[in-house]
Structure formats: C-alpha cells, structure tokens
Design a protein around this motif. Structure first.
Motif, PDB file in Angstrom:
ATOM      1  N   ASN A  97     -17.581  12.842   6.363  1.00 55.45           N
ATOM      2  CA  ASN A  97     -17.061  13.744   7.397  1.00 55.45           C
ATOM      3  C   ASN A  97     -15.553  13.940   7.328  1.00 55.45           C
ATOM      4  N   ASN A  98     -14.827  12.935   6.839  1.00 54.30           N
ATOM      5  CA  ASN A  98     -13.365  13.064   6.768  1.00 54.30           C
ATOM      6  C   ASN A  98     -12.853  12.198   5.620  1.00 54.30           C
ATOM      7  N   TYR A  99     -11.565  12.313   5.326  1.00 57.17           N
ATOM      8  CA  TYR A  99     -11.040  11.735   4.102  1.00 57.17           C
ATOM      9  C   TYR A  99      -9.629  11.198   4.340  1.00 57.17           C
ATOM     10  N   VAL A 100      -9.349   9.945   3.949  1.00 58.08           N
ATOM     11  CA  VAL A 100      -7.980   9.399   4.038  1.00 58.08           C
ATOM     12  C   VAL A 100      -7.617   8.875   2.641  1.00 58.08           C
ATOM     13  N   VAL A 101      -6.498   9.370   2.136  1.00 58.38           N
ATOM     14  CA  VAL A 101      -6.091   8.967   0.792  1.00 58.38           C
ATOM     15  C   VAL A 101      -5.066   7.835   0.887  1.00 58.38           C
ATOM     16  N   LYS A 102      -5.321   6.785   0.064  1.00 58.54           N
ATOM     17  CA  LYS A 102      -4.353   5.681  -0.014  1.00 58.54           C
ATOM     18  C   LYS A 102      -3.211   6.112  -0.925  1.00 58.54           C
ATOM     19  N   PRO A 103      -1.957   5.730  -0.658  1.00 56.52           N
ATOM     20  CA  PRO A 103      -1.516   4.938   0.496  1.00 56.52           C
ATOM     21  C   PRO A 103      -1.509   5.766   1.789  1.00 56.52           C
ATOM     22  N   PHE A 104      -1.838   5.089   2.846  1.00 60.50           N
ATOM     23  CA  PHE A 104      -1.806   5.764   4.148  1.00 60.50           C
ATOM     24  C   PHE A 104      -1.033   4.902   5.145  1.00 60.50           C
ATOM     25  N   THR A 105      -0.625   5.512   6.221  1.00 67.88           N
ATOM     26  CA  THR A 105       0.096   4.781   7.272  1.00 67.88           C
ATOM     27  C   THR A 105      -0.877   4.530   8.426  1.00 67.88           C
TER      28      THR A 105
ATOM     29  N   ARG B 356      11.275  -9.293   4.682  1.00 72.15           N
ATOM     30  CA  ARG B 356      11.099  -7.853   4.870  1.00 72.15           C
ATOM     31  C   ARG B 356      11.879  -7.074   3.815  1.00 72.15           C
ATOM     32  N   GLN B 357      13.072  -7.560   3.515  1.00 74.33           N
ATOM     33  CA  GLN B 357      13.914  -6.871   2.516  1.00 74.33           C
ATOM     34  C   GLN B 357      13.223  -6.848   1.158  1.00 74.33           C
ATOM     35  N   THR B 358      12.556  -7.961   0.810  1.00 72.98           N
ATOM     36  CA  THR B 358      11.826  -8.016  -0.465  1.00 72.98           C
ATOM     37  C   THR B 358      10.723  -6.954  -0.487  1.00 72.98           C
ATOM     38  N   PHE B 359       9.931  -6.906   0.591  1.00 74.04           N
ATOM     39  CA  PHE B 359       8.827  -5.932   0.660  1.00 74.04           C
ATOM     40  C   PHE B 359       9.365  -4.503   0.678  1.00 74.04           C
ATOM     41  N   GLU B 360      10.480  -4.328   1.353  1.00 74.49           N
ATOM     42  CA  GLU B 360      11.088  -2.991   1.492  1.00 74.49           C
ATOM     43  C   GLU B 360      11.481  -2.456   0.111  1.00 74.49           C
ATOM     44  N   SER B 361      12.059  -3.334  -0.756  1.00 69.58           N
ATOM     45  CA  SER B 361      12.475  -2.921  -2.098  1.00 69.58           C
ATOM     46  C   SER B 361      11.255  -2.473  -2.901  1.00 69.58           C
ATOM     47  N   GLU B 362      10.178  -3.288  -2.852  1.00 67.19           N
ATOM     48  CA  GLU B 362       8.958  -2.966  -3.594  1.00 67.19           C
ATOM     49  C   GLU B 362       8.377  -1.637  -3.110  1.00 67.19           C
ATOM     50  N   TYR B 363       8.398  -1.443  -1.800  1.00 66.18           N
ATOM     51  CA  TYR B 363       7.842  -0.225  -1.199  1.00 66.18           C
ATOM     52  C   TYR B 363       8.662   1.004  -1.625  1.00 66.18           C
ATOM     53  N   SER B 364       9.985   0.843  -1.615  1.00 61.39           N
ATOM     54  CA  SER B 364      10.866   1.970  -1.964  1.00 61.39           C
ATOM     55  C   SER B 364      10.620   2.415  -3.405  1.00 61.39           C
ATOM     56  N   SER B 369       7.644   7.031  -6.910  1.00 64.47           N
ATOM     57  CA  SER B 369       6.633   7.559  -7.837  1.00 64.47           C
ATOM     58  C   SER B 369       5.277   7.675  -7.164  1.00 64.47           C
ATOM     59  N   VAL B 370       5.278   8.162  -5.926  1.00 57.67           N
ATOM     60  CA  VAL B 370       4.061   8.183  -5.117  1.00 57.67           C
ATOM     61  C   VAL B 370       2.959   9.068  -5.708  1.00 57.67           C
ATOM     62  N   ASN B 371       3.372  10.070  -6.503  1.00 63.29           N
ATOM     63  CA  ASN B 371       2.363  10.975  -7.056  1.00 63.29           C
ATOM     64  C   ASN B 371       1.730  10.464  -8.347  1.00 63.29           C
ATOM     65  N   SER B 372       2.271   9.383  -8.892  1.00 63.06           N
ATOM     66  CA  SER B 372       1.696   8.881 -10.139  1.00 63.06           C
ATOM     67  C   SER B 372       1.238   7.422 -10.008  1.00 63.06           C
ATOM     68  N   LEU B 373       0.800   7.052  -8.812  1.00 67.50           N
ATOM     69  CA  LEU B 373       0.375   5.655  -8.589  1.00 67.50           C
ATOM     70  C   LEU B 373      -1.030   5.406  -9.125  1.00 67.50           C
ATOM     71  N   GLN B 377      -1.974   0.374  -7.274  1.00 66.61           N
ATOM     72  CA  GLN B 377      -0.650   0.555  -6.657  1.00 66.61           C
ATOM     73  C   GLN B 377      -0.776   1.264  -5.299  1.00 66.61           C
ATOM     74  N   ALA B 378      -1.712   2.217  -5.254  1.00 69.99           N
ATOM     75  CA  ALA B 378      -1.901   2.935  -3.984  1.00 69.99           C
ATOM     76  C   ALA B 378      -2.351   1.970  -2.886  1.00 69.99           C
ATOM     77  N   GLU B 379      -3.269   1.056  -3.280  1.00 70.77           N
ATOM     78  CA  GLU B 379      -3.715   0.060  -2.293  1.00 70.77           C
ATOM     79  C   GLU B 379      -2.573  -0.862  -1.897  1.00 70.77           C
ATOM     80  N   ARG B 380      -1.786  -1.267  -2.886  1.00 66.82           N
ATOM     81  CA  ARG B 380      -0.646  -2.158  -2.625  1.00 66.82           C
ATOM     82  C   ARG B 380       0.366  -1.483  -1.697  1.00 66.82           C
TER      83      ARG B 380
END
Lengths: 122, 490
Positions: A97-105, B356-364, B369-373, B377-380
């Motif tokens: 029914n719906n779709y959420v793409v990872k990464p998500f907030t 938090r700073q450690t996680f923030e660096s990894e997240y940044s 490169s959010v479009n090529s994960l 990596q997307a799960e992480r």
C-alpha cells in the motif's frame, strides 16, 4: 492498533519500534523474515505491517504475494533500500500500500504510517 | 352513709390512697343488699370500682353473713405503684485487649505489648443506652401517680465522636479515648507520665506524644505528630512526623535512631544516628553521633566532637573538634545524593557529546553520497539518523536535569559555617564542593564560606578579614572535573 514489523535487522526493528512507541502504538509483533511473518500473522491479526524487501528464507515480495492471496485489506508498508522505480511499481502491483525508502528519518516513517492508515480507513 | 339504723361500715383509706380497707363491725345487720351498701360506701369516698373490688366486697359480706358476731375487715382495693424509668447510661467497649503478638517462630515481643487504649477511626467505642420514661401508677381513687422519668447523662462529645441513632458510639478519628466526667472524646494527644518501658510497651500513635520521663533502651516511639520527651532518650528509636523536643538529651549508646519530619530541639546528642528534615537546635554538645540536617543547624553554644554532621543549610556552632583523638567531620552546603548525581551527570554529558560527534561525521560522509549508497549503507544511514536523534534527546534531558539539580542546590543549600570559639586541628570540614583537613587550631569567631570565584575562604568575624582556607588546611575539591566538563558540554 496492532502492527507487525518484518525485518531481518534487529536494529531496524528497534528503530521502527521506537518511532511507533512514540506515536502511541504499543501492540507490536516482530518477525525476522517472510516465512516467520506468515507463521505469526494469523495469530496476531495485525492492523498494519511494515515489511522489509531483502530478507533471508523468504523476501518481502514473496511474502506480500502469498499474504495477499488470503488477506486483501490489511495495509502493508514496504520499508526498503530498493528505490528503483521499477521495483517500487513491482511491489505495489504485488499488493503493497505504501513505500518508504532507506535511509529514512523518524518523521518520514511516521508520516507514511499516518497516510496509509488514513487511506485504509477512508 | 352511716345512720342509726344502718350498720357502721367503715372504709379506711391509707394515707397515700393506695389501699382501701373495709371494716364490718360485729353484729352489723346487713340487709340483703349488703354488697350494694358497701359499694355505696366506697363510691361515696371516691374509690374506683372494678370487678376485683366488687369480688372482694362480696367475699367480705359473705364472711360476715357466715359469722356475724365477729369483726370483718378486708383490703378491697389497691392502687398500682408507678415503675420508675431507667436513667440514660453509657456502656463502653473493652478497648485494646493487648494481644501478645507472636512472630512466625512463636517468639513474643513484649516491647510490642502496648498498654495504651488507642482507637482507630471508625472503631465502635460502646453504646449509649437511652433513658426510659417508666410506667405511671394509679391510686385507689383512680388518680394517676406519675412515674419518675429516667435522667439523661448529659454526655458531652466533640467532633471526634459520632453517636448514631441506634446509640452506637463511633470514633471519628484515631487517638486515645478520654472519658472524664460527662465528657467523652478521642484526643490526638497522648501524654504518658511514666518511663517508656515494658509497662507501656512501644508507642505508635497517630497524633502528638508527650513523655514525662525516660525512654528506655530498645523501645520505639513513633508519632505522626510531634514528640516531646522531658527525660532522656536512651538507646531507643524516636520517629516524629512533625517536630521533636528531646529535653533530656539523647544518650544513644550507638543504637539510638532519631528521625524527625521537621525541627528537632535537644540538650545534647551522644552516640546516636539522627536525621532531621528541617532545622536542628542543640543546646550543649554533639558527641560521636552521625547527624544529617536538611535545613539549618544553629547552636551558638554547641560543640561538635567526634561526630559526623552533615548540614545542607547554614551551620552555626561554638566549637568543632576537641583534644580527644576522635575524628570530627562537619559538612555544610551539600545536598546528600544531589551533589553526587550532579557530578555523575556532568561526567556523562561530554562522553555523550563526543560519541555524537563520531556518529555525526560518519553520517555527514554518507549524506554526501546519498544517491550512490549500497543497501547496507542505506540501512546504516537510517540507523545513524535515529542514533543521532536519540543522543540529542538524551543530551537535552541531561542538561535539563543538571539545571534542575543546580536549582535544588541553590534552593536548599547554603555554604555558610560559623564557629564562635574554636576549630581544632585535625577536624575535617566540607564546605560546598571543598574538602578541608584543618591542620592548625583556628580561634573564632570565624565564618567558612566561598568567595565570588567559588574558592573556599575563612572570614575573621572580628577583623572582618578574609583568608584563603588553604592557609589553614589541606583542601581538595570534590568532583573537580565538574566545572570543566560542564563547560565542555556547553
């Protein structure tokens, strides 16, 4: 509202649980793959299913196809890294029914849940 | 009725008109209608006639007819005495059977065998039996003799007693049943004129308690109100919900426990463990005791020797320490538990921020490169998103908590210790966050506090000069990392 979380990643299930608990949902069940979900779904009778795509034993797409043979109404949200348009269409055709793409907030997840439940209630 | 040709029938009425006696003289010649003649005599005198009266007359006349030469007399009518009413009376129940309490193993605690007639709210105390009116009497003339009515007790009660319509007396509040004269009430003040010992047992009372003599070893007094002991408190336990005044002092022999819900005033405290929720006043000395005061301790003539005294608020005493080699420690301006919690929070905060700073660096990096994960990596990245949000929430809660703890300390602590005469070398003084081991005798009057930078100082109250405490003591700051970590946390 009873919600079933189907994901092979315990961390991801915990994240989803955290968001749902904050939204006030406390009746939650977990399954680690499609096969596990099928064995539990009849007994739990969820009002909503959050479903991962890539899982061992039985993936999300196979689950939804099997599940929809018996249940056409329970809303299912696919929560996955599969973001290609063709894949999204394939999932929706299978009965999602719906779709959420990872990464998500957290906001996106709660927004999708609300949308889906509103549509199901209408 | 009497006339020359009629027999002289006499009717005698008793003085109270309760009895009518008819006399027929010997030789009286009664006509056939003798009964009627007698009835007429009674009627003339106003005596009420009834079937029984007439039967008596018939019997008398018959006797006379059978034996006319004798005098005949008979009580032919009697009145009915009144029955007096019963007065109102009070029947009180037997209170407190003083059941011997046995533990599971059958042991009996004679300390718990209280002899006090205490009552609980709702207890049935007895019954008020109402007065009765009695039954009126009547004399032979038919006149009513009123019965004496039962008298009321005139019982006085107050709001502590309820008398139900059926006469049952119910206690409206817990306490001691007091029946003095015509007054019945439940009082919430218990006064015991003797020692507290096996004759009284332990005292547990919902109200105020006054003991005129001594509280003996191992006995317990617990009161929801205030406790006033005129004599000494030995190795006993005193727990007052409000104030306590232990006039005779506390000689606890290391076993006395005193807990006071508000203020405690006493002559001296020796070898006891004392907790006071508000202010403490001691007239003479504290020796070898462990004392916690949540409020102020003001005792200009009191010396503290060999004791551990913790005062959250202001403290004012005469002498600290002594020549005896006993350790004395006075703590002022710290809230037990709160300071420690504040230190823990301040210690935790920078660790969370660093994480938090450690996680923030990894997240940044991933965000760029959010479009090529890859799927992993997307799960992480989702995981990091949630972890960062969780840590932000945690940081905010800790900062908020630290602020509240600081507020508590500001409100309930005062870093102010005044000593009138002497602080002896060897004593420990904790003044706010500073621990000081005094290395030389210090003559008073002195005031220990902190200056505007937070450093510990001693003010000579005569010259009004201020000197760093480190000139007189080895000092060390508790939770020294606190300030620096708090600053790092922002």
């Amino acid at each position: 509202m009873k919600i079933m979380l189907v994901d092979d990643s315990k961390t991801m299930r915990n994240i989803q649980k955290s968001v749902l608990t904050q939204l006030g949902h406390t009746e939650l069940a977990e399954a680690c793959d499609g096969q596990d979900a099928l064995s539990k779904v009849a007994a739990f009778a969820p009002d909503l299913i959050l479903l991962d795509w890539n899982m061992p034993n039985m993936d999300g797409l196979t689950f939804i196809k099997t599940f929809r043979q018996a249940d056409k109404s329970t809303p299912v949200i696919m929560v996955t890294t599969e973001s290609e348009r063709a894949r999204v269409v394939e999932a929706i055709k299978a009965g999602v029914n719906n779709y959420v793409v990872k990464p998500f907030t957290p906001d996106i997840l709660s927004q999708r849940i609300t949308e889906t439940m509103d549509k199901a209630a209408a | 009725m009497s006339s020359a040709d009629e027999p002289d029938i006499k009717l005698e009425l008793s003085r109270d008109a309760m009895r009518a006696t008819l006399h027929i003289p010997a030789g009286a010649s009664l006509a056939l209608e003798g009964d009627a003649l007698c009835i007429a005599v009674l009627h003339d005198r106003g005596v009420s006639l009834s079937a029984s009266v007439e039967a008596c007359i018939s019997e008398l006349v018959e006797l006379h007819r059978k034996n006319p030469d004798e005098v005949h007399e008979m009580v032919v009518a009697e009145g009915r005495e009144p029955i007096p009413g019963h007065p109102e009376r009070l029947e009180l129940s037997q209170l407190n059977d003083n059941d011997v309490q046995e533990s599971d193993d059958g042991a009996v605690s004679y300390y718990e065998c209280s002899a006090l007639p205490t009552v609980a709210a709702g207890d049935e105390l007895g019954k008020l039996i109402p007065a009765t009116d009695g039954e009126d009497g009547v004399n032979v003339l038919g006149e009513t003799i009123p019965a004496r009515r039962g008298k009321s007790l005139g019982l006085h009660t107050d709001e502590s007693i309820e008398i139900r319509p059926d006469g049952f007396i119910i206690a409206r509040r817990p306490g001691i049943l007091e029946h003095v004269g015509s007054t019945l009430r439940v009082t919430n003040t218990l006064t015991i004129a003797t020692d507290i010992d096996f004759n009284t047992g332990n005292i547990r009372f919902d109200g105020d308690v006054t003991i005129h003599k001594v509280v003996k070893d191992c006995f317990i007094i617990e009161a929801t109100g205030s406790i006033h002991v005129h004599g000494a408190v030995q190795a006993a336990t005193i727990k007052a919900g409000v104030d306590a005044n232990l006039e005779g002092g506390v000689a606890g022999r290391d076993k006395a426990v005193i807990e006071v819900g508000r203020d405690l005033c006493t002559r001296y405290i020796e070898k006891a463990q004392v907790t006071v929720a508000r202010n403490l006043e001691v007239l003479h000395e504290i020796v070898c005791a462990d004392i916690l005061v949540q409020g102020k301790f003001i005792a200009d003539r009191c010396s503290i020797v060999g004791a551990n005294v913790h005062v959250c608020g202001r403290c004012q005493v005469d002498t600290i320490g002594g020549e005896r080699a006993s350790q004395t420690h006075v703590t002022v301006g710290r809230l037990k538990g709160v300071n420690e919690l504040q230190a823990t929070g301040a210690d935790l905060l920078p660790k969370i921020i660093a994480k938090r700073q450690t996680f923030e660096s990894e997240y940044s990096e991933m965000k760029e490169s959010v479009n090529s994960l890859t799927p992993a990596q997307a799960e992480r990245m989702t995981e990091l998103e949630f972890t960062l949000a969780t840590l932000d929430g945690l940081t905010s809660k800790i900062k908020n908590g630290l602020g509240q703890l600081t507020g508590l300390l500001d409100e309930f602590t005062e870093i102010d210790l005044t000593v009138q005469s002497m602080v002896h070398a060897g004593v420990f003084i904790t003044i706010g966050p500073w621990d000081a081991h005094i290395t030389m005798d210090m003559k008073g009057p002195l005031r220990f506090t902190v200056d505007e930078t937070g450093a510990p100082i001693v003010i000579d109250l005569i010259s009004e000069t201020s000197t760093p405490l480190e000139n007189f003591a080895r000092i060390e700051q508790q939770g020294a990392a606190l300030d620096s970590t708090a600053n790092a946390a922002g």
